[in-house]
Design a protein around this motif. Structure first.
Motif, PDB file in Angstrom:
ATOM      1  N   THR A   1      -3.841  -6.879   8.567  1.00  0.00           N
ATOM      2  CA  THR A   1      -2.993  -5.821   8.177  1.00  0.00           C
ATOM      3  C   THR A   1      -3.359  -4.555   7.727  1.00  0.00           C
ATOM      4  O   THR A   1      -4.252  -4.279   7.097  1.00  0.00           O
ATOM      5  N   ALA A   2      -2.478  -3.811   8.269  1.00  0.00           N
ATOM      6  CA  ALA A   2      -2.582  -2.231   8.167  1.00  0.00           C
ATOM      7  C   ALA A   2      -1.483  -1.771   7.150  1.00  0.00           C
ATOM      8  O   ALA A   2      -0.329  -1.963   7.399  1.00  0.00           O
ATOM      9  N   HIS A   3      -1.960  -1.117   6.076  1.00  0.00           N
ATOM     10  CA  HIS A   3      -1.150  -0.491   4.965  1.00  0.00           C
ATOM     11  C   HIS A   3      -0.915   0.898   5.335  1.00  0.00           C
ATOM     12  O   HIS A   3      -1.835   1.530   5.253  1.00  0.00           O
ATOM     13  N   LEU A   4       0.189   1.321   5.701  1.00  0.00           N
ATOM     14  CA  LEU A   4       0.378   2.592   6.093  1.00  0.00           C
ATOM     15  C   LEU A   4       1.331   3.465   4.974  1.00  0.00           C
ATOM     16  O   LEU A   4       1.951   2.906   4.371  1.00  0.00           O
ATOM     17  N   ALA A   5       1.010   4.700   4.886  1.00  0.00           N
ATOM     18  CA  ALA A   5       1.542   5.504   4.028  1.00  0.00           C
ATOM     19  C   ALA A   5       3.031   5.529   4.402  1.00  0.00           C
ATOM     20  O   ALA A   5       3.523   5.830   5.327  1.00  0.00           O
ATOM     21  N   ALA A   6       4.144   5.166   3.408  1.00  0.00           N
ATOM     22  CA  ALA A   6       5.467   5.082   3.873  1.00  0.00           C
ATOM     23  C   ALA A   6       6.183   6.486   3.870  1.00  0.00           C
ATOM     24  O   ALA A   6       7.256   6.304   4.210  1.00  0.00           O
ATOM     25  N   GLU A   7       5.665   7.511   3.132  1.00  0.00           N
ATOM     26  CA  GLU A   7       6.404   8.882   3.211  1.00  0.00           C
ATOM     27  C   GLU A   7       5.333   9.649   3.617  1.00  0.00           C
ATOM     28  O   GLU A   7       4.012   9.666   3.499  1.00  0.00           O
ATOM     29  N   GLY A   8       5.784  10.750   4.623  1.00  0.00           N
ATOM     30  CA  GLY A   8       5.037  11.691   5.170  1.00  0.00           C
ATOM     31  C   GLY A   8       4.287  11.066   6.226  1.00  0.00           C
ATOM     32  O   GLY A   8       4.436  10.284   6.771  1.00  0.00           O
ATOM     33  N   ALA A   9       3.046  11.831   6.320  1.00  0.00           N
ATOM     34  CA  ALA A   9       2.314  11.394   7.482  1.00  0.00           C
ATOM     35  C   ALA A   9       1.888   9.907   7.407  1.00  0.00           C
ATOM     36  O   ALA A   9       1.282   9.415   6.198  1.00  0.00           O
ATOM     37  N   MET A  10       2.319   9.106   8.365  1.00  0.00           N
ATOM     38  CA  MET A  10       1.823   7.513   7.903  1.00  0.00           C
ATOM     39  C   MET A  10       0.531   7.374   8.214  1.00  0.00           C
ATOM     40  O   MET A  10       0.302   6.430   9.017  1.00  0.00           O
ATOM     41  N   VAL A  11      -0.445   7.918   7.464  1.00  0.00           N
ATOM     42  CA  VAL A  11      -2.006   7.554   7.548  1.00  0.00           C
ATOM     43  C   VAL A  11      -2.141   6.022   7.098  1.00  0.00           C
ATOM     44  O   VAL A  11      -1.412   5.699   6.397  1.00  0.00           O
ATOM     45  N   PRO A  12      -3.177   5.558   7.614  1.00  0.00           N
ATOM     46  CA  PRO A  12      -3.565   4.152   6.865  1.00  0.00           C
ATOM     47  C   PRO A  12      -4.055   4.500   5.540  1.00  0.00           C
ATOM     48  O   PRO A  12      -4.919   5.402   5.493  1.00  0.00           O
ATOM     49  N   LEU A  13      -3.749   3.726   4.772  1.00  0.00           N
ATOM     50  CA  LEU A  13      -4.127   3.629   3.348  1.00  0.00           C
ATOM     51  C   LEU A  13      -5.212   2.585   3.155  1.00  0.00           C
ATOM     52  O   LEU A  13      -6.365   2.716   2.306  1.00  0.00           O
TER      53      LEU A  13
END
Length: 260
Positions: free
Chosen positions: A202-214
């Motif tokens: 499971t990859a959790h991505l930033a939902a706003e701005g640059a969608m980097v992996p958190l």
């Protein structure tokens, strides 16, 4: 993900750098242009409407533009349950700094620069490996790892950070969009990835701005029993290499136990 591959395949992880506002289809462009309208969906809502495949495709495309990243987390071996904790920062130029602690085995640091990978165990680890006399004589020294060294595989820590969320470049994933959530204080959107070779992530991505992996973790959201979890930060922040004192680098493997 098979736990016995976590250190190898999970360190392969590094991140997504998706950009929610840089989508290339008409629907997303229209949404971005209308962002000021009360009726427009929020960035989080737009991300939540994307398919898993679209998120994966945009992630791979954007990740190619990331110049550096820092990753911290752990992986657990399947056979013996041994945990390895890792902190690593790496860039596309091949520079890298890392700290690794292998449960019941020891701790060490790595530095990669100018085509060389340097290895330095902590004093306690050095003593356990080679005895107190050798550890004292070579304390604070770095050892240049050659391709034939027994420690040659350690350099893979630096290389693997670029493949954790996606596996190898030609990895074939089945994808599903997950649920909105938060990682730390940041809004996130999860993407579920699975393949015969890589297992389930499971990859959790930033939902706003640059969608980097958190965060990237094994499984599909289970709260307990994780065998791998890594957090990501400092995208495009230059890697800071330590200043190595003159004479502090030894070309060759650790000296033999009991060596003068």
């Amino acid at each position: 993900m098979p736990a016995n591959r976590a250190v190898v395949a999970a360190l392969a992880a590094l991140g997504l750098a998706l950009t929610a506002t840089a989508c290339d289809d008409a629907k997303d462009s229209t949404a971005a242009a209308a962002a000021s309208s009360p009726a427009s969906p929020s960035p989080t809502e737009r991300v939540a409407s994307m398919t898993g495949k679209r998120l994966l495709d945009k992630g791979r495309e954007a990740f190619g533009r990331v110049s550096s990243v820092r990753m911290t987390g752990f992986a657990v071996e399947e056979e013996d349950g041994r945990r390895t904790d890792i902190q690593v920062a790496a860039d596309r130029k091949g520079q890298c700094v890392a700290k690794v602690e292998v449960e019941s085995k020891g701790q060490f640091e790595l530095v990669r620069t100018e085509g060389r990978t340097l290895f330095r165990p902590t004093a306690a680890t050095f003593t356990a490996l080679r005895g107190p006399a050798v550890a004292e004589r070579y304390k604070d020294r770095w050892f240049a790892i050659s391709p034939k060294s027994e420690y040659a595989s350690l350099g893979g820590v630096c290389d693997l950070v670029w493949t954790v969320p996606f596996g190898e470049p030609d990895s074939s994933w089945n994808t599903l969009s997950g649920a909105p959530g938060t990682v730390g204080s940041r809004a996130s959107m999860s993407v579920e990835l699975s393949s015969k070779d890589e297992g389930v992530l499971t990859a959790h991505l930033a939902a706003e701005g640059a969608m980097v992996p958190l965060r990237v973790e094994d499984g599909w959201g289970e709260a307990a029993g994780k065998t791998m979890a890594f957090d990501f930060a400092d995208f495009d922040v230059p890697v800071v290499l330590p200043v190595l004192a003159a004479g502090s680098v030894v070309d060759g493997d650790l000296p033999a136990k009991g060596a003068a």
